[in-house]
Design an enzyme around this catalytic site. Structure first.
Site, short mmCIF file in Angstrom:
data_model
loop_
_atom_site.label_atom_id
_atom_site.label_comp_id
_atom_site.label_asym_id
_atom_site.label_seq_id
_atom_site.Cartn_x
_atom_site.Cartn_y
_atom_site.Cartn_z
N LYS A 106 0.81 -1.22 0.00
CA LYS A 106 0.00 0.00 0.00
C LYS A 106 0.84 1.27 0.00
CE LYS A 106 -3.81 -2.39 2.08
NZ LYS A 106 -3.30 -3.75 1.83
C1 PLP Z 1 -4.21 -4.58 1.21
C2 PLP Z 1 -3.71 -5.91 0.98
C3 PLP Z 1 -4.43 -6.85 0.23
C4 PLP Z 1 -5.80 -6.52 -0.34
O1 PLP Z 1 -5.76 -5.51 -1.31
P1 PLP Z 1 -7.10 -4.84 -1.80
O2 PLP Z 1 -6.70 -3.71 -2.63
O3 PLP Z 1 -7.81 -4.37 -0.55
O4 PLP Z 1 -7.90 -5.88 -2.51
C5 PLP Z 1 -3.88 -8.09 0.03
N1 PLP Z 1 -2.68 -8.41 0.54
C6 PLP Z 1 -1.95 -7.55 1.26
C7 PLP Z 1 -0.65 -8.00 1.81
C8 PLP Z 1 -2.43 -6.27 1.50
O5 PLP Z 1 -1.69 -5.41 2.21
#
Ligand code: PLP
Length: 347
Positions: A106
């Site tokens: 993120k």
């Molecule tokens: C946020 C996250 C997800 C999910 O991503 P989305 O965009 O919410 O579908 C999956 N794996 C990890 C490690 C994450 O940090």
């Protein structure tokens, strides 16, 4: 370029306003009125920083000086200059999204969002502080806190499910530095935290927040288009790497398998495809909380099931917000989407 809610075509706003607001007043998510023309081949010949600039200035044209904002967000913040390296593993190629400051994928979006939001706030002539409210199932919290810490004019509160995030994630969040940050545990799971945040937004729209709390609210979850759009870049970057290594030729279709929670990451892949990137299949990967697998296979979205706590808490989600955007893209029928979302909520 105008954005409107997935639940109504009325009251469109420009892209800067969409980023400032995060969520549309009717509870829907902001959508561009159309997908603009995009020189995707030129984009593929660029480095990661220039890719981000081209993509973001195309989708968020009302936010000026995008090249400088992208520089501020990324240069010197990631382990590698190309932000998101790819590594061949057997027959597959792995896109490494964990090279940012908090080791969460993120970071790619949450290093960018504060830049977008601060500039968008200027453009909109917004003088009041903005309070970011964010629900997290783990990684978003830390990455958002780190991105927004000590950003002038913006404050952030993160809500996480008590016991629902890993020890490391909890420690990362509760030890966060910064004068403008608050972290709050919620009794319940991620969906409860996310619903709580949506309810606060609804109360703010109805003027029901107590006096003295009338900050402008926004969100750092992928319901904010300013959070979603930066994620498009690494699909282009991955494709460009495959081209460079001679693993594919220009125009070949590439499939992406995307671990999915709130459906933001995979939707960014879908937007990359709409911008012209030759994407084949997007594989939506779930864990034991496979509500999306069921939906895609059967067409029925049934959230009436227990939420399992797994080793991948970021995917422990039953109400996947960004699916609403896909439903809108596919149907182009805001009334239908509004009805379905209401049904999901009440029935
Ligand atoms: C946020 C996250 C997800 C999910 O991503 P989305 O965009 O919410 O579908 C999956 N794996 C990890 C490690 C994450 O940090």
């Amino acid at each position: 370029m105008l954005y409107h809610s997935t639940r109504s075509g009325a009251n469109p706003v420009d892209s800067a306003r969409a980023v400032v607001q995060g969520l549309a007043p009717d509870g829907g998510l902001y959508m561009p009125e159309y997908i603009p023309d995009f020189d995707w081949k030129k984009c593929l010949r660029s480095d990661a920083i220039a890719m981000a600039t081209q993509i973001l200035s195309t989708l968020l044209p009302d936010i000026p000086q995008m090249d400088r904002l992208v520089q501020n967000a990324y240069v010197g913040k990631f382990e590698t200059e190309d932000l998101t390296p790819t590594v061949p593993v057997g027959d597959f190629t792995v896109l490494e999204l964990f090279r940012g400051p908090t080791s969460a994928f993120k970071d790619v979006a949450l290093q960018m969002l504060p830049q977008l939001l601060t500039k968008a706030k200027d453009v909109c002539g917004e003088k009041e502080d903005i309070m970011i409210l964010t629900a997290t199932s783990g990684d978003t919290g830390k990455a958002a806190l780190e991105g927004f810490k000590d950003v002038p004019g913006i404050r952030i509160t993160v809500f996480y499910p008590d016991g629902g995030v890993s020890k490391v994630q909890r420690a990362q969040m509760v030890s966060q530095e910064g004068e403008n940050v608050t972290v709050c545990a919620v009794r319940g799971n991620f969906d409860d935290a996310q619903t709580g945040v949506k309810n606060i937004f609804a109360a703010a729209v109805d003027g029901k927040l107590p006096a003295g709390n009338r900050l402008r609210l926004s969100t750092a979850n992928s319901i904010n288009i300013g959070r979603l759009a930066p994620q498009i870049t690494y699909y282009f970057k991955a494709y460009a790497d495959l081209l460079k290594r001679g693993q594919i030729r220009m125009g070949d279709k590439v499939n992406f398998c995307v671990p999915t929670g709130n459906f933001g990451d995979i939707l960014a892949g879908w937007l990359a495809k709409r911008l012209g990137l030759p994407v084949g299949t997007l594989v939506c990967a779930s864990n034991a909380n496979n509500v999306l697998t069921d939906f895609i296979q059967t067409g029925t979205y049934d959230r009436r099931r227990p939420l399992h706590k797994t080793e991948s808490p970021s995917m422990d989600i039953l109400v996947s917000s960004n699916l609403e955007r896909l439903l809108y893209f596919l149907s182009e029928d805001a009334e239908l989407v509004a009805g379905l979302m209401k049904q999901l909520n009440t029935e």
